[in-house]
Design an enzyme around this catalytic site. Structure first.
Site, PDB file in Angstrom:
ATOM      1  N   GLU A 241       0.833  -1.209   0.000  1.00 49.47           N
ATOM      2  CA  GLU A 241       0.000   0.000   0.000  1.00 49.47           C
ATOM      3  C   GLU A 241       0.863   1.252   0.000  1.00 49.47           C
ATOM      4  O   GLU A 241       0.588   2.211  -0.744  1.00 49.47           O
ATOM      5  CB  GLU A 241      -0.920   0.002   1.223  1.00 49.47           C
ATOM      6  CG  GLU A 241      -1.846   1.204   1.275  1.00 49.47           C
ATOM      7  CD  GLU A 241      -2.897   1.072   2.353  1.00 49.47           C
ATOM      8  OE1 GLU A 241      -2.940   1.952   3.236  1.00 49.47           O
ATOM      9  OE2 GLU A 241      -3.670   0.080   2.321  1.00 49.47           O
ATOM     10  N   ARG A 267       4.973  33.852 -15.934  1.00 49.01           N
ATOM     11  CA  ARG A 267       4.357  34.912 -15.139  1.00 49.01           C
ATOM     12  C   ARG A 267       5.380  36.031 -14.893  1.00 49.01           C
ATOM     13  O   ARG A 267       6.479  35.772 -14.398  1.00 49.01           O
ATOM     14  CB  ARG A 267       3.877  34.335 -13.806  1.00 49.01           C
ATOM     15  CG  ARG A 267       3.389  35.360 -12.788  1.00 49.01           C
ATOM     16  CD  ARG A 267       2.089  35.971 -13.201  1.00 49.01           C
ATOM     17  NE  ARG A 267       1.482  36.724 -12.093  1.00 49.01           N
ATOM     18  CZ  ARG A 267       0.498  37.577 -12.239  1.00 49.01           C
ATOM     19  NH1 ARG A 267      -0.021  37.793 -13.445  1.00 49.01           N
ATOM     20  NH2 ARG A 267       0.008  38.205 -11.193  1.00 49.01           N
ATOM     21  N   GLN A 278      14.842  35.101  -6.579  1.00 51.61           N
ATOM     22  CA  GLN A 278      15.416  34.051  -5.740  1.00 51.61           C
ATOM     23  C   GLN A 278      14.374  33.389  -4.842  1.00 51.61           C
ATOM     24  O   GLN A 278      14.404  32.168  -4.629  1.00 51.61           O
ATOM     25  CB  GLN A 278      16.544  34.637  -4.891  1.00 51.61           C
ATOM     26  CG  GLN A 278      17.361  33.591  -4.151  1.00 51.61           C
ATOM     27  CD  GLN A 278      18.512  34.212  -3.387  1.00 51.61           C
ATOM     28  OE1 GLN A 278      18.336  34.674  -2.261  1.00 51.61           O
ATOM     29  NE2 GLN A 278      19.677  34.264  -4.001  1.00 51.61           N
TER      30      GLN A 278
END
Length: 385
Positions: A241, A267, A278
């Site tokens: 799992e 953007r 940065q």
């Protein structure tokens, strides 16, 4: 990790199909609707038969290949709830049946599980028990050729859609690990009832419910692995799992990183793209490190498990690294997208909600740290010679 040609082909096939699955996931998330059509399309490419023998209609792939392919499912499918339900089905029912089930039990149920036409779930956690299996109160008592089960289970993923449920119940004394057993129980068994779907913070398209057992009769031959082997079955299932589920998560993190990089390069703010700042670029580098660390731990641990090495510490470490890295990744994505990331339109706030669950299911982060502490010997004092 280098993949061979067959693995690469499987990865491509799943990536292509999963990329077209999950459309409309934002709308389904708002209503908590399971994607039946998406499930059938995943079944059509053999996803649910990946690690199971061809005798039952499976693809017969090893653990490492299964993990590699499931990473591509996470990368391509934007509906994390659908992916979660798919891996739950695969590991909760198919894995214990193939490893521990009798020939008759496998012959009866494995074809449907591999085809995805028989949906599986497992019922472990109880309302008052949490992560403590030794306090399990659901009981299974012998009566002729049957066991009679009584009790209730909480947080059963796939519960509302399952056809069969692997129910863990007490057949011995409380506190005795050897007193637990695993039963394959049909959904239509008299006395078994499933509660209404439970609303959740995330993974809303993967249905969750309580399961109630009131004098449910289960044939003796529906015991998986023998009476008293429940903890052994559970431990095997949990390894699968975590590796399978968090392979999917790793793919989701990869996709999110790529999306954030594209956005940061397009953007513009203050006369330049935001990726040149940065504060953003370092955040993206940290996301890259989380993705690569997650991939390394998932695939390396799968390889060790396949080689039958002791992976108890590796499993706990993998679960912590991937689940907590995913939350960091999702939160960073919201921050990088700013106001857009906070809206429902972009789906990033949904990814953050979905990610939180990974620190809880399959053993909470706290439980994983406790396990690692025990494996480090921190539960006992150092004895001096």
């Amino acid at each position: 990790m280098p993949w061979n040609d067959e693995q690469q082909e499987l990865r491509r096939a799943i990536r292509e199909v999963s990329g077209s699955v999950g459309t409309g996931h934002i709308e389904r998330d708002s209503t908590g609707t399971f994607d039946t059509d998406g499930w059938q399309r995943l079944a059509g490419v053999g996803l649910f038969g990946l690690p199971f023998t061809t005798e039952w209609g499976g693809l017969g792939k090893d653990l490492v290949t299964t993990v590699a392919v499931l990473e591509e499912l996470g990368y391509g499918c934007h509906d994390a709830g659908l992916s979660f339900s798919a891996t739950t089905h695969l590991v909760s029912t198919g894995v214990p049946l193939q490893r521990f089930g009798s020939a008759a039990l496998k012959s009866r149920y494995m074809p449907g599980i591999c085809a995805g036409t028989t949906i599986g779930a497992h019922a472990i956690t109880e309302p008052g028990g949490g992560s403590d299996m030794t306090s399990m109160r659901t009981s299974a008592v012998v009566d002729g050729d049957d066991f009679v089960l009584n009790g209730s289970k909480a947080f059963v993923s796939n519960g509302p859609i399952a056809d069969v449920i692997v129910v863990y119940a007490r057949t011995g004394e409380p506190g005795d690990i050897g007193g637990l057993s695993a039963f394959l129980v049909r959904r239509d068994s008299p006395g078994l009832s499933v509660g209404q779907p439970v609303g959740k913070l995330g993974l809303r398209t993967s249905p969750l419910a309580e399961v109630f057992l009131d004098d449910v009769r289960v044939p003796r031959d529906h015991v998986i692995g023998g009476v008293g082997a429940g903890f052994l079955v559970f431990d095997h299932v949990m390894q699968w799992e975590i590796l399978c589920g968090f392979a999917v998560t790793t793919g989701e993190m990869r996709r999110r990183l790529e999306r954030c990089v594209r956005y940061a390069r397009s953007r513009r703010q203050f006369g330049t793209h935001i990726g040149s700042h940065q504060a953003v670029s370092h955040k993206l580098v940290d996301l890259h490190i989380d993705v690569e660390t997650a991939r390394k731990w998932v695939h390396d641990t799968a390889l060790k498990a396949q080689s039958r090495e002791d992976v108890a510490a590796d499993i706990a470490t993998t679960k912590l690294i991937v689940s907590e890295g995913n939350v960091r990744s999702a939160l960073a994505a919201v921050q990088i997208f700013g106001g857009y990331g906070y809206t429902t339109e972009y789906g990033l706030e949904k990814e953050l909600r979905d990610a939180v669950g990974g620190t809880i299911y399959s053993g909470t982060s706290e439980i994983q740290r406790e396990r690692l502490a025990v494996l480090m010997g921190l539960d006992r004092p150092l004895t001096r010679n």
